[in-house]
Design a protein around this motif. Structure first.
Motif, PDB file in Angstrom:
ATOM      1  N   MET A 111      58.184  47.235  31.493  1.00 48.55           N
ATOM      2  CA  MET A 111      58.510  47.113  32.908  1.00 48.55           C
ATOM      3  C   MET A 111      57.270  46.764  33.715  1.00 48.55           C
ATOM      4  O   MET A 111      57.310  45.909  34.623  1.00 48.55           O
ATOM      5  N   GLU A 112      56.162  47.407  33.401  1.00 50.44           N
ATOM      6  CA  GLU A 112      54.928  47.118  34.117  1.00 50.44           C
ATOM      7  C   GLU A 112      54.445  45.702  33.826  1.00 50.44           C
ATOM      8  O   GLU A 112      53.979  44.990  34.709  1.00 50.44           O
ATOM      9  N   GLN A 113      54.591  45.298  32.571  1.00 45.15           N
ATOM     10  CA  GLN A 113      54.073  43.995  32.176  1.00 45.15           C
ATOM     11  C   GLN A 113      54.947  42.847  32.680  1.00 45.15           C
ATOM     12  O   GLN A 113      54.446  41.834  33.134  1.00 45.15           O
ATOM     13  N   ALA A 114      56.268  43.027  32.605  1.00 45.32           N
ATOM     14  CA  ALA A 114      57.180  41.962  32.990  1.00 45.32           C
ATOM     15  C   ALA A 114      57.695  42.107  34.411  1.00 45.32           C
ATOM     16  O   ALA A 114      57.958  41.111  35.086  1.00 45.32           O
ATOM     17  N   GLU A 116      56.247  43.856  37.171  1.00 43.49           N
ATOM     18  CA  GLU A 116      55.282  43.700  38.252  1.00 43.49           C
ATOM     19  C   GLU A 116      54.805  42.256  38.247  1.00 43.49           C
ATOM     20  O   GLU A 116      54.298  41.742  37.255  1.00 43.49           O
ATOM     21  N   LYS A 117      54.954  41.607  39.370  1.00 44.35           N
ATOM     22  CA  LYS A 117      54.906  40.149  39.420  1.00 44.35           C
ATOM     23  C   LYS A 117      53.587  39.554  38.966  1.00 44.35           C
ATOM     24  O   LYS A 117      53.568  38.537  38.269  1.00 44.35           O
ATOM     25  N   THR A 118      52.466  40.167  39.342  1.00 49.63           N
ATOM     26  CA  THR A 118      51.179  39.580  38.968  1.00 49.63           C
ATOM     27  C   THR A 118      50.961  39.675  37.461  1.00 49.63           C
ATOM     28  O   THR A 118      50.470  38.727  36.832  1.00 49.63           O
ATOM     29  N   LYS A 119      51.340  40.789  36.856  1.00 48.54           N
ATOM     30  CA  LYS A 119      51.202  40.919  35.411  1.00 48.54           C
ATOM     31  C   LYS A 119      52.146  39.963  34.699  1.00 48.54           C
ATOM     32  O   LYS A 119      51.790  39.356  33.679  1.00 48.54           O
ATOM     33  N   ALA A 120      53.357  39.824  35.231  1.00 43.87           N
ATOM     34  CA  ALA A 120      54.334  38.939  34.604  1.00 43.87           C
ATOM     35  C   ALA A 120      53.848  37.495  34.612  1.00 43.87           C
ATOM     36  O   ALA A 120      54.035  36.759  33.636  1.00 43.87           O
ATOM     37  N   SER A 126      50.573  32.842  29.393  1.00 44.79           N
ATOM     38  CA  SER A 126      50.129  32.898  28.004  1.00 44.79           C
ATOM     39  C   SER A 126      51.219  32.445  27.042  1.00 44.79           C
ATOM     40  O   SER A 126      50.931  32.006  25.924  1.00 44.79           O
ATOM     41  N   ALA A 127      52.489  32.544  27.458  1.00 44.13           N
ATOM     42  CA  ALA A 127      53.615  32.137  26.613  1.00 44.13           C
ATOM     43  C   ALA A 127      54.055  30.710  26.884  1.00 44.13           C
ATOM     44  O   ALA A 127      55.116  30.275  26.417  1.00 44.13           O
ATOM     45  N   ASP A 265      59.761  37.508  24.441  1.00 44.05           N
ATOM     46  CA  ASP A 265      58.968  37.809  23.246  1.00 44.05           C
ATOM     47  C   ASP A 265      57.545  38.215  23.621  1.00 44.05           C
ATOM     48  O   ASP A 265      57.002  39.200  23.113  1.00 44.05           O
ATOM     49  N   ALA A 266      56.936  37.435  24.513  1.00 47.37           N
ATOM     50  CA  ALA A 266      55.537  37.681  24.890  1.00 47.37           C
ATOM     51  C   ALA A 266      55.372  39.022  25.593  1.00 47.37           C
ATOM     52  O   ALA A 266      54.322  39.659  25.499  1.00 47.37           O
ATOM     53  N   ALA A 267      56.404  39.447  26.302  1.00 48.29           N
ATOM     54  CA  ALA A 267      56.335  40.709  27.054  1.00 48.29           C
ATOM     55  C   ALA A 267      56.783  41.910  26.236  1.00 48.29           C
ATOM     56  O   ALA A 267      56.834  43.028  26.767  1.00 48.29           O
ATOM     57  N   ASP A 268      57.116  41.695  24.955  1.00 49.46           N
ATOM     58  CA  ASP A 268      57.650  42.782  24.120  1.00 49.46           C
ATOM     59  C   ASP A 268      58.820  43.464  24.811  1.00 49.46           C
ATOM     60  O   ASP A 268      58.919  44.689  24.868  1.00 49.46           O
ATOM     61  N   TYR A 269      59.702  42.646  25.326  1.00 46.53           N
ATOM     62  CA  TYR A 269      60.785  43.141  26.180  1.00 46.53           C
ATOM     63  C   TYR A 269      62.008  43.496  25.340  1.00 46.53           C
ATOM     64  O   TYR A 269      62.388  42.767  24.428  1.00 46.53           O
ATOM     65  N   TYR A 270      62.646  44.627  25.669  1.00 48.86           N
ATOM     66  CA  TYR A 270      63.933  44.944  25.073  1.00 48.86           C
ATOM     67  C   TYR A 270      64.860  45.523  26.122  1.00 48.86           C
ATOM     68  O   TYR A 270      64.432  45.887  27.211  1.00 48.86           O
TER      69      TYR A 270
END
Length: 614
Positions: A111-114, A116-120, A126-127, A265-270
């Motif tokens: 959630m933080e990685q994907a 939050e807009k700046t991290k996303a 990178s992807a 995939d890049a965000a390890d999202y599930y």
């Protein structure tokens, strides 16, 4: 699978989640504020707990209160729905840290990685997912905005990291607007998402809004379920969503879908999520689609279920909410990407309690004197209200969603017209007349509309004519036809848990009760609806002069004057948040401020006196 799920939300999405739970044999728990004591989601759940006052920050956004309700109910999972705490990584982490309670959603880290807009933006870059020029670090000072404007030009979008649907986003058209708009974006981010961090993007002038539904599990399976076109918006709020997009070629659709899968995939999202994109519109001939070389840019990831998820469910037959629960329970996705097929066309109409002819002004109250939703093949209604319910105005203005599915877009439009004409609501204004107008609108029917169409191109006189033609009386009427039978509902709370008791009185007992003046409100000490306060008439005014009153119910976000200040006609007195939009309260005449009745953070009702001018 879980035994009991607490749904940390309200209204139609809470009922939607509860229905999925019921299909899976899972019991449900509702939470509610004082304003929602009689809400549809409270009626639907197996049990319900009061978690605080009407103000969202003191109830639906209260981490401890929600988790404590889960403990009391012995719930083994919490589903957040959308809005409120659905994209709050801190809350997700708190749930995961609670013994024997599972978070139904992506991990807090994802959630933080994907989310939050700046991290996303950094992850998407990178992807190899195209991103709009902008910042990847939060912006804190006006000088940073001005420097961005010098490099990329204006307009600039200042966006709250936790924002969405236009909330927490401000558009800067020139250097002179930077300071005010930066403060406003940060203020909205803090008020709605408990996060005042903002970032910048180049503001695209003529985009379409395309989003891709993702489902992913913890075993590395990532599936996209096609796209939705959400380009019909007013003030960045979606009003009609459809799928597939009427503007995309198959090649472009495939490019965007693959980009969304790479990003997940890049965000390890599930779990469920939505990857949103802006697609630059082009000059097109009638019937021409946007080709594979059209520019598209990553916008954001919504790390939750979407309001418009129903469109995808109708197209694919995949129950997204059930899969959220299954994935959270450790199950693996059992279908391949090639198994996903889009069948026909689907449209979702948000049924908001708003008057489109008055710039979509939200209703300030009322009772659903008549509420008769449509039916028939290909027609789905997600709602929580029923006839006779009072409208709660403390939160958003949506009272339901109409979703229509058919074999193709043309048939879907015809079926939508039939369904909207059957949707009978009296007692409050709705946007149904506006929706019926859109089904006759050339730009919308041709699929050439963009996110700017409603705000910049649609003739307001057409909207007014539609309201006159198809609108209903907003005044509630007494619909009781049986004076000899009185049904009384008593609400009792024990340690914050809600119990309902219904008593039916007839004949002389009903007459005696009425004659004595004892009714359900006084006998049961039922709370006032709306703000959930003690029902007074608002603050008292002690000074004589011109009174500036609140035009709608809401929360004071900022106070722009002090006692003794001189103001001119048109000056801003305060900023009032209502229905997730900021509204400037202005002085109609000039004068000196001699009394202020409110403070920042106060809730006010329509008509409450705010300032007295001499």
């Amino acid at each position: 699978m879980f035994d009991t799920v607490l749904v940390a939300n309200r209204g139609e999405i809470a009922v939607r989640v509860m229905r999925a739970c019921e299909d899976l044999g899972v019991e449900t728990v509702a939470v509610y504020s004082d304003a929602d004591k009689h809400g549809g989601h409270v009626r639907y759940a197996d049990e319900a707990y009061n978690i605080g006052p009407a103000r969202a920050a003191d109830s639906y956004l209260d981490h401890d209160a929600v988790i404590e309700a889960a403990r009391k109910a012995d719930a083994d999972a919490i589903h957040p729905g959308y809005g409120f705490l659905a994209e709050n990584a801190e809350f997700a982490a708190a749930v995961e840290a609670t013994d024997d309670v599972t978070w139904v959603g992506p991990s807090p880290e994802a959630m933080e990685q994907a989310g939050e807009k700046t991290k996303a933006r950094s992850v998407m870059k990178s992807a190899d997912v195209p991103i709009v020029p902008g910042t990847t670090d939060p912006v804190t000072d006006a000088s940073e905005v001005e420097a961005f404007g010098e490099e990329y030009g204006y307009p600039i979008a200042i966006k709250a990291e936790g924002g969405g649907g236009g909330r927490g986003m401000k558009i800067v058209h020139g250097p002179e607007e930077v300071s005010d708009q930066l403060d406003a974006a940060k203020r909205e981010g803090e008020a709605y998402f408990d996060n005042d961090s903002v970032y910048l993007e180049r503001y695209l002038e003529n985009p379409r809004h395309i989003e891709v539904q993702i489902l992913a599990d913890e075993y590395g399976n990532v599936r996209h379920l096609g796209e939705r076109d959400c380009s019909l918006q007013r003030r960045h709020q979606k009003v009609i969503e459809e799928g597939p997009s009427p503007a995309l070629s198959e090649e472009l659709r495939e490019r965007i879908g693959k980009a969304a899968r790479r990003g997940a995939d890049a965000a390890d999202y599930y779990n469920a999520g939505t990857f949103e994109f802006l697609v630059e519109e082009e000059d097109r001939e009638d019937g021409e689609l946007l080709g594979p070389d059209a520019n598209f840019y990553f916008l954001e990831v919504n790390t939750r279920i979407q309001v418009e998820h129903c469109v995808t469910e109708e197209l694919t037959g995949v129950d997204i909410v059930k899969w959220q629960l299954k994935i959270a329970a450790g199950e693996e996705i059992d279908f391949a990407q090639e198994d996903v097929e889009l069948d026909g066309h689907a449209i979702e109409f948000r049924i908001n309690a708003e008057n489109a002819a008055e710039e979509f002004a939200p209703a300030t109250g009322g009772e659903l004197a008549t509420y008769d939703p449509p039916g028939g093949i290909g027609v789905r209604v997600d709602d929580a209200l029923r006839q006779g319910d009072d409208l709660v105005t403390d939160y958003d203005s949506m009272i339901g969603k109409l979703i229509v599915h058919a074999g193709d877009r043309s048939e879907c439009f015809a079926r939508s017209e039939r369904a909207l004409s059957e949707y009978d609501v009296e007692g409050i204004p709705t946007v149904i007349p506006f929706h019926r107008l859109m089904l006759e609108d050339d730009a919308f029917t041709a699929g050439t509309h963009t996110t700017k169409y409603l705000d910049e191109h649609l003739d307001p006189e057409r909207v007014e004519a539609a309201q006159e033609r198809w609108g209903t009386d907003a005044e509630s009427t007494d619909t009781d036809g049986d004076e000899e039978t009185v049904e009384r509902e008593f609400t009792v709370e024990v340690n914050g848990k809600r119990f309902d008791v219904n008593v039916e009185e007839s004949g002389q007992f009903a007459a005696v009760a009425d004659a004595s003046g004892a009714d359900s409100e006084s006998t049961a000490q039922r709370p006032t609806r709306g703000r959930g306060d003690d029902g007074d008439d608002g603050p008292d005014v002690t000074a004589d002069g011109e009174v500036v009153s609140a035009e709608m119910q809401g929360t004071i976000l900022s106070v722009d004057v002090e006692e003794g200040d001189s103001v001119a006609a048109g000056d801003v007195i305060c900023v009032l948040e209502a229905m997730k939009m900021e509204n400037d309260v202005i002085a109609e005449t000039g004068g000196t401020v001699i009394e202020i009745t409110f403070s920042e953070g106060d809730s006010v009702d329509q008509g409450d006196p705010l300032v007295v001018l001499e």
